[in-house]
Design an enzyme around this catalytic site. Structure first.
Site, PDB file in Angstrom:
ATOM      1  N   ARG A  53       0.826  -1.210   0.000  1.00  0.00           N
ATOM      2  CA  ARG A  53       0.000   0.000   0.000  1.00  0.00           C
ATOM      3  C   ARG A  53       0.862   1.262   0.000  1.00  0.00           C
ATOM      4  NH1 ARG A  53      -3.731  -2.909   4.409  1.00  0.00           N
ATOM      5  NH2 ARG A  53      -1.860  -2.428   5.591  1.00  0.00           N
ATOM      6  N   SER A  81      -6.066  -0.496  -1.063  1.00  0.00           N
ATOM      7  CA  SER A  81      -6.666  -1.639  -0.367  1.00  0.00           C
ATOM      8  C   SER A  81      -5.848  -2.873  -0.695  1.00  0.00           C
ATOM      9  CB  SER A  81      -8.121  -1.819  -0.803  1.00  0.00           C
ATOM     10  OG  SER A  81      -8.667  -3.005  -0.253  1.00  0.00           O
ATOM     11  N   LYS A 155     -10.393   5.651   4.024  1.00  0.00           N
ATOM     12  CA  LYS A 155      -9.112   5.026   4.346  1.00  0.00           C
ATOM     13  C   LYS A 155      -8.717   5.523   5.720  1.00  0.00           C
ATOM     14  CE  LYS A 155      -5.605   2.433   3.637  1.00  0.00           C
ATOM     15  NZ  LYS A 155      -5.685   1.019   3.282  1.00  0.00           N
ATOM     16  N   SER A 225     -11.268   0.972   4.920  1.00  0.00           N
ATOM     17  CA  SER A 225     -10.060   0.167   4.767  1.00  0.00           C
ATOM     18  C   SER A 225      -8.960   0.796   5.604  1.00  0.00           C
ATOM     19  CB  SER A 225      -9.651   0.116   3.290  1.00  0.00           C
ATOM     20  OG  SER A 225      -8.483  -0.637   3.102  1.00  0.00           O
ATOM     21  N   GLY A 349     -22.589  -2.853   6.865  1.00  0.00           N
ATOM     22  CA  GLY A 349     -23.575  -3.858   6.509  1.00  0.00           C
ATOM     23  C   GLY A 349     -23.777  -4.837   7.647  1.00  0.00           C
ATOM     24  N   GLY A 353     -22.192  -9.861   5.895  1.00  0.00           N
ATOM     25  CA  GLY A 353     -22.533  -9.271   4.602  1.00  0.00           C
ATOM     26  C   GLY A 353     -21.717  -8.024   4.355  1.00  0.00           C
TER      27      GLY A 353
END
EC number: 3.5.2.15
Length: 369
Positions: A53, A81, A155, A225, A349, A353
């Site tokens: 990254r 990511s 992020k 992320s 979520g 999920g």
């Protein structure tokens, strides 16, 4: 004047391979001054020690710095990511915006950065509120209200041994001393911040720590992320606005579990991407600009009553299992593997999920995907 968003989905041969972006700059498909965000899926492990990254960020800064100036690099959100398990293909998503005349509505994009996060605030209400402020700022930049937002990409930072040690030295207590666990706490707080800004979760429902917050309260339009390459938060908000023009549109869905493709198929159908057999056909793939999704191993160790081993594998982190598993399901539906599937969906979520966003070109609209 209205604004127009564009997205280029470009391959990478390695985390520092920016040749496809450079080619787009040379041939005029991309103006460096218009770039507002670059997302990437890099081929690291997606965990604390994933240095693909920062390597990708370094390459991007080396490419754009001489073109727009070092001081202007901060206005480009660089959201890397890590993790391309299974058949996921490493790739770049370059998002640009410029003034342009034309009718709306169309995809609108805004980005913001928060101040640096103190290590002791990670996973706590202070981080939630910081991200909420960042989301609101990005919404203002895009001219979007909460009801027009389809996806928020955040992020967020994580804790390293050095950051933990520095906090302890000044008498502060981090929420955890486990660097890997800090990724989940940071993602959770970031997601709750987005949910707070979008009105999905009331402030009264959020505890002083994410552990004190009911997991049933979650974001439905956020992907977070965590990474070692930053200390602040980069926030990118995407939605539909009548004040934006161009060929791009966005819609979203929420998967109830790791194999819940019906909501995603419905989303693809609303965008006109599905063929007669219920899968994205060749014409639909030509119009697909990007698919972003979150993946998570369900906490009860089962998917629809059948046991999974993602949480009990001592060799491979559950985020890596989930990322590859969900990516495979989505790739089968759309017929493509360069998908922005991110692991670790805490408060993003329902348990097991995760949210999904699809960006597409209107039928008949030309342009690279």
């Amino acid at each position: 004047m209205p604004r127009r968003a564009e997205i280029l989905r470009l391959p990478m041969a390695a985390p520092d391979d920016v040749s496809a972006i450079a080619a787009s700059l040379r041939d005029g498909r991309l103006d460096p001054g218009d770039v507002v965000a670059v997302f990437a899926k890099t081929e690291g492990n997606g965990c604390v020690n994933d240095f693909t990254r920062p390597l990708a960020v370094q390459a991007l800064r080396g490419l754009f710095g001489p073109l727009i100036g070092e001081a202007a690099l901060g206005r480009i959100a660089m959201v890397m990511s890590g993790g391309t398990e299974g058949g996921l293909s490493p790739h770049w998503l370059v998002i640009a915006a410029r003034e342009a005349a034309g009718p709306g509505p169309a995809l609108a994009v805004g980005q913001a950065r928060t101040p640096p996060l103190a290590a002791e605030d990670l996973g706590r209400r202070a981080q939630v509120e910081m991200v909420a402020a960042g989301v609101r700022a990005a919404m203002r930049e895009a001219g979007l209200d909460a009801g027009q937002v389809h996806y928020v990409q955040v992020k967020c930072p994580l804790l390293t041994s050095e950051r933990i040690g520095a906090a302890l030295a000044r008498g502060a207590a981090p929420a955890t001393r486990d660097t890997l666990k800090s990724m989940g706490l940071s993602r959770a707080a970031a997601a709750l911040g987005a949910a707070l800004a979008l009105g999905e979760v009331p402030a009264a429902a959020i505890g002083e720590t994410v552990a004190e917050t009911d997991p049933g309260r979650h974001a439905r339009r956020c992907g977070a992320s965590a990474g070692v390459e930053l200390l602040d938060h980069e926030v990118v908000v995407m939605g539909m606005s009548p004040d934006w023009t161009g060929p791009l549109v966005i819609d979203h869905a929420v998967m109830a579990d790791a194999i819940d493709l019906r909501p995603v198929a419905a989303c693809l159908g609303r965008l006109g991407l599905l063929g007669p057999d219920g899968f994205v056909d060749e014409a639909g793939r030509a119009r697909l600009a990007a698919l972003l999704a979150k993946a998570e191993a369900s906490a009860d160790g089962a998917i629809r009553g059948r046991r999974h081993t993602m949480l009990t594998d001592s060799d491979i982190a559950p985020t890596r299992h989930a990322r590859g598993f969900v990516a495979g399901a989505l790739a089968g539906l759309v017929g493509a593997t360069d998908l922005f599937v991110s692991g670790g969906a805490e408060f993003q979520g329902p348990d097991g999920g995760g949210p999904v966003a699809v960006i597409a070109r209107r039928s008949g609209a030309a342009g690279p995907a």
